[in-house]
Design a protein around this motif. Structure first.
Motif, PDB file in Angstrom:
ATOM      1  N   ALA A 150    -155.198  13.340 -42.238  1.00 21.53           N
ATOM      2  CA  ALA A 150    -155.555  13.188 -43.650  1.00 21.53           C
ATOM      3  C   ALA A 150    -156.194  11.826 -43.905  1.00 21.53           C
ATOM      4  O   ALA A 150    -157.190  11.722 -44.634  1.00 21.53           O
ATOM      5  CB  ALA A 150    -154.310  13.357 -44.526  1.00 21.53           C
ATOM      6  N   LEU A 151    -155.652  10.778 -43.302  1.00 19.39           N
ATOM      7  CA  LEU A 151    -156.168   9.427 -43.539  1.00 19.39           C
ATOM      8  C   LEU A 151    -157.605   9.272 -43.052  1.00 19.39           C
ATOM      9  O   LEU A 151    -158.420   8.628 -43.711  1.00 19.39           O
ATOM     10  CB  LEU A 151    -155.265   8.385 -42.857  1.00 19.39           C
ATOM     11  CG  LEU A 151    -153.852   8.237 -43.421  1.00 19.39           C
ATOM     12  CD1 LEU A 151    -153.058   7.224 -42.593  1.00 19.39           C
ATOM     13  CD2 LEU A 151    -153.874   7.816 -44.885  1.00 19.39           C
ATOM     14  N   VAL A 152    -157.930   9.862 -41.901  1.00 20.62           N
ATOM     15  CA  VAL A 152    -159.275   9.685 -41.355  1.00 20.62           C
ATOM     16  C   VAL A 152    -160.321  10.487 -42.133  1.00 20.62           C
ATOM     17  O   VAL A 152    -161.520  10.259 -41.979  1.00 20.62           O
ATOM     18  CB  VAL A 152    -159.355  10.048 -39.853  1.00 20.62           C
ATOM     19  CG1 VAL A 152    -158.466   9.138 -39.033  1.00 20.62           C
ATOM     20  CG2 VAL A 152    -159.003  11.510 -39.616  1.00 20.62           C
ATOM     21  N   THR A 153    -159.876  11.421 -42.976  1.00 16.73           N
ATOM     22  CA  THR A 153    -160.820  12.141 -43.828  1.00 16.73           C
ATOM     23  C   THR A 153    -160.952  11.477 -45.192  1.00 16.73           C
ATOM     24  O   THR A 153    -161.649  11.998 -46.070  1.00 16.73           O
ATOM     25  CB  THR A 153    -160.392  13.607 -44.026  1.00 16.73           C
ATOM     26  OG1 THR A 153    -159.091  13.644 -44.634  1.00 16.73           O
ATOM     27  CG2 THR A 153    -160.361  14.352 -42.705  1.00 16.73           C
ATOM     28  N   LEU A 178    -147.226   5.518 -36.963  1.00 12.02           N
ATOM     29  CA  LEU A 178    -148.623   5.494 -36.515  1.00 12.02           C
ATOM     30  C   LEU A 178    -149.030   4.084 -36.097  1.00 12.02           C
ATOM     31  O   LEU A 178    -149.704   3.896 -35.073  1.00 12.02           O
ATOM     32  CB  LEU A 178    -149.545   5.988 -37.629  1.00 12.02           C
ATOM     33  CG  LEU A 178    -149.459   7.481 -37.955  1.00 12.02           C
ATOM     34  CD1 LEU A 178    -150.328   7.804 -39.171  1.00 12.02           C
ATOM     35  CD2 LEU A 178    -149.902   8.324 -36.766  1.00 12.02           C
ATOM     36  N   PHE A 179    -148.648   3.082 -36.882  1.00  3.90           N
ATOM     37  CA  PHE A 179    -148.974   1.701 -36.535  1.00  3.90           C
ATOM     38  C   PHE A 179    -148.430   1.363 -35.144  1.00  3.90           C
ATOM     39  O   PHE A 179    -149.124   0.762 -34.316  1.00  3.90           O
ATOM     40  CB  PHE A 179    -148.386   0.737 -37.565  1.00  3.90           C
ATOM     41  CG  PHE A 179    -149.092   0.743 -38.897  1.00  3.90           C
ATOM     42  CD1 PHE A 179    -150.422   1.113 -38.997  1.00  3.90           C
ATOM     43  CD2 PHE A 179    -148.418   0.377 -40.047  1.00  3.90           C
ATOM     44  CE1 PHE A 179    -151.082   1.108 -40.221  1.00  3.90           C
ATOM     45  CE2 PHE A 179    -149.062   0.368 -41.280  1.00  3.90           C
ATOM     46  CZ  PHE A 179    -150.390   0.743 -41.366  1.00  3.90           C
ATOM     47  N   ASN A 180    -147.177   1.733 -34.896  1.00  3.04           N
ATOM     48  CA  ASN A 180    -146.543   1.405 -33.611  1.00  3.04           C
ATOM     49  C   ASN A 180    -147.234   2.110 -32.447  1.00  3.04           C
ATOM     50  O   ASN A 180    -147.446   1.511 -31.377  1.00  3.04           O
ATOM     51  CB  ASN A 180    -145.059   1.791 -33.648  1.00  3.04           C
ATOM     52  CG  ASN A 180    -144.249   0.914 -34.578  1.00  3.04           C
ATOM     53  OD1 ASN A 180    -144.603  -0.234 -34.826  1.00  3.04           O
ATOM     54  ND2 ASN A 180    -143.152   1.447 -35.112  1.00  3.04           N
ATOM     55  N   ASP A 189    -157.554  -0.754 -40.280  1.00  2.64           N
ATOM     56  CA  ASP A 189    -157.770  -0.917 -38.839  1.00  2.64           C
ATOM     57  C   ASP A 189    -157.360   0.336 -38.080  1.00  2.64           C
ATOM     58  O   ASP A 189    -157.975   0.701 -37.071  1.00  2.64           O
ATOM     59  CB  ASP A 189    -156.986  -2.123 -38.326  1.00  2.64           C
ATOM     60  CG  ASP A 189    -157.502  -3.431 -38.898  1.00  2.64           C
ATOM     61  OD1 ASP A 189    -158.692  -3.493 -39.248  1.00  2.64           O
ATOM     62  OD2 ASP A 189    -156.709  -4.393 -38.993  1.00  2.64           O
ATOM     63  N   LEU A 190    -156.315   0.994 -38.560  1.00  2.00           N
ATOM     64  CA  LEU A 190    -155.866   2.243 -37.947  1.00  2.00           C
ATOM     65  C   LEU A 190    -156.968   3.292 -38.003  1.00  2.00           C
ATOM     66  O   LEU A 190    -157.308   3.927 -36.994  1.00  2.00           O
ATOM     67  CB  LEU A 190    -154.618   2.743 -38.679  1.00  2.00           C
ATOM     68  CG  LEU A 190    -154.089   4.125 -38.298  1.00  2.00           C
ATOM     69  CD1 LEU A 190    -153.452   4.093 -36.921  1.00  2.00           C
ATOM     70  CD2 LEU A 190    -153.069   4.613 -39.331  1.00  2.00           C
ATOM     71  N   ILE A 191    -157.560   3.457 -39.182  1.00  2.00           N
ATOM     72  CA  ILE A 191    -158.615   4.456 -39.357  1.00  2.00           C
ATOM     73  C   ILE A 191    -159.846   4.086 -38.536  1.00  2.00           C
ATOM     74  O   ILE A 191    -160.456   4.931 -37.876  1.00  2.00           O
ATOM     75  CB  ILE A 191    -158.973   4.584 -40.849  1.00  2.00           C
ATOM     76  CG1 ILE A 191    -157.763   5.137 -41.616  1.00  2.00           C
ATOM     77  CG2 ILE A 191    -160.188   5.486 -41.045  1.00  2.00           C
ATOM     78  CD1 ILE A 191    -157.928   5.086 -43.112  1.00  2.00           C
ATOM     79  N   ASP A 196    -163.781   5.078 -34.408  1.00  2.00           N
ATOM     80  CA  ASP A 196    -164.719   4.465 -33.466  1.00  2.00           C
ATOM     81  C   ASP A 196    -164.468   4.900 -32.026  1.00  2.00           C
ATOM     82  O   ASP A 196    -165.123   4.420 -31.110  1.00  2.00           O
ATOM     83  CB  ASP A 196    -164.647   2.939 -33.555  1.00  2.00           C
ATOM     84  CG  ASP A 196    -165.342   2.402 -34.803  1.00  2.00           C
ATOM     85  OD1 ASP A 196    -166.089   3.169 -35.427  1.00  2.00           O
ATOM     86  OD2 ASP A 196    -165.126   1.240 -35.156  1.00  2.00           O
ATOM     87  N   ASP A 197    -163.505   5.811 -31.818  1.00  2.00           N
ATOM     88  CA  ASP A 197    -163.204   6.313 -30.474  1.00  2.00           C
ATOM     89  C   ASP A 197    -164.103   7.510 -30.182  1.00  2.00           C
ATOM     90  O   ASP A 197    -163.882   8.607 -30.701  1.00  2.00           O
ATOM     91  CB  ASP A 197    -161.730   6.707 -30.382  1.00  2.00           C
ATOM     92  CG  ASP A 197    -161.295   6.996 -28.949  1.00  2.00           C
ATOM     93  OD1 ASP A 197    -162.079   7.641 -28.217  1.00  2.00           O
ATOM     94  OD2 ASP A 197    -160.197   6.581 -28.561  1.00  2.00           O
TER      95      ASP A 197
END
Length: 210
Positions: A150-153, A178-180, A189-191, A196-197
């Protein structure tokens, strides 16, 4: 140019074309440019970005999506073409793919004729990543996978909690997980790490191929 030099030049061009074609399969745009940012070669992903207006060409010169992006691109290209020993540069393209942004990596390239060149590489914009890839890549639980998807969308944490009926405190717990696991400490930064992968965003099912 001697026959040997012509053969060497032709071999170099074949290698570049082969590399460009290989990067097509993992969604990486690659452009070979000279010191003046004139595009000498590019792969299909880069061509689609140009055709779609996300990257621009003017008199064969590579331009960014917005003026500030162009200045950063040209500055990095000029820097890495000063010497083959110059370190690669990374610049943010703020006008690419809306507010999310994308980064471009610029590295010096060898040319058989000795002309300074640079390779510009960036990932094609996309917000679609298979949840199974996210889960496998970072060892996520089902709940963490749903949240990251959901976050990446572009969905916000509060919106996700309301839509799914999950308590906000529970969603925050999943976010800390998720951070860990991803190795980031901020949501932005997580998104960015995920988007970018290029492997995660590949059109090929890497796990099935293995």
């Amino acid at each position: 140019m001697s026959a040997a030099a012509q053969l060497q030049a032709g071999s170099g061009e074949i290698k570049i074309q082969t590399m460009c074609g290989a990067l097509d399969t993992i969604g990486v745009a690659l452009l070979l440019v000279d010191r003046a940012a004139r595009v000498r070669s590019c792969n299909d992903v880069a061509r689609r970005l140009i055709d779609g207006g996300l990257l621009r060409l003017q008199a064969e010169r590579l331009l960014g999506p917005v003026r500030a992006d162009t200045a950063r691109l040209h500055g990095a290209i000029e820097a890495v073409t000063r010497s083959p020993n110059e370190p690669p540069r990374t610049v943010m393209l703020e006008g690419l793919d809306g507010a999310a942004g994308r980064s471009a990596s610029i590295a010096p390239a060898c040319c058989p004729e000795g002309e300074p060149m640079a390779l510009v590489a960036l990932t094609a914009p996309s917000t679609t990543i298979a949840p199974d890839r996210l889960r496998q890549a970072f060892g996520l639980t089902a709940a963490e996978t749903r949240l990251l998807s959901a976050l990446v969308t572009g969905e916000r944490l509060a919106e996700y909690a309301e839509r799914t009926g999950v308590k906000r405190s529970t969603a925050k717990t999943h976010l800390r997980g998720l951070f860990n696991k991803v190795g980031e400490s901020r949501q932005a930064d997580l998104i960015r790490r995920v988007m970018d992968d290029a492997i995660l965003r590949s059109p090929w099912d890497c796990a099935a191929a293995a």
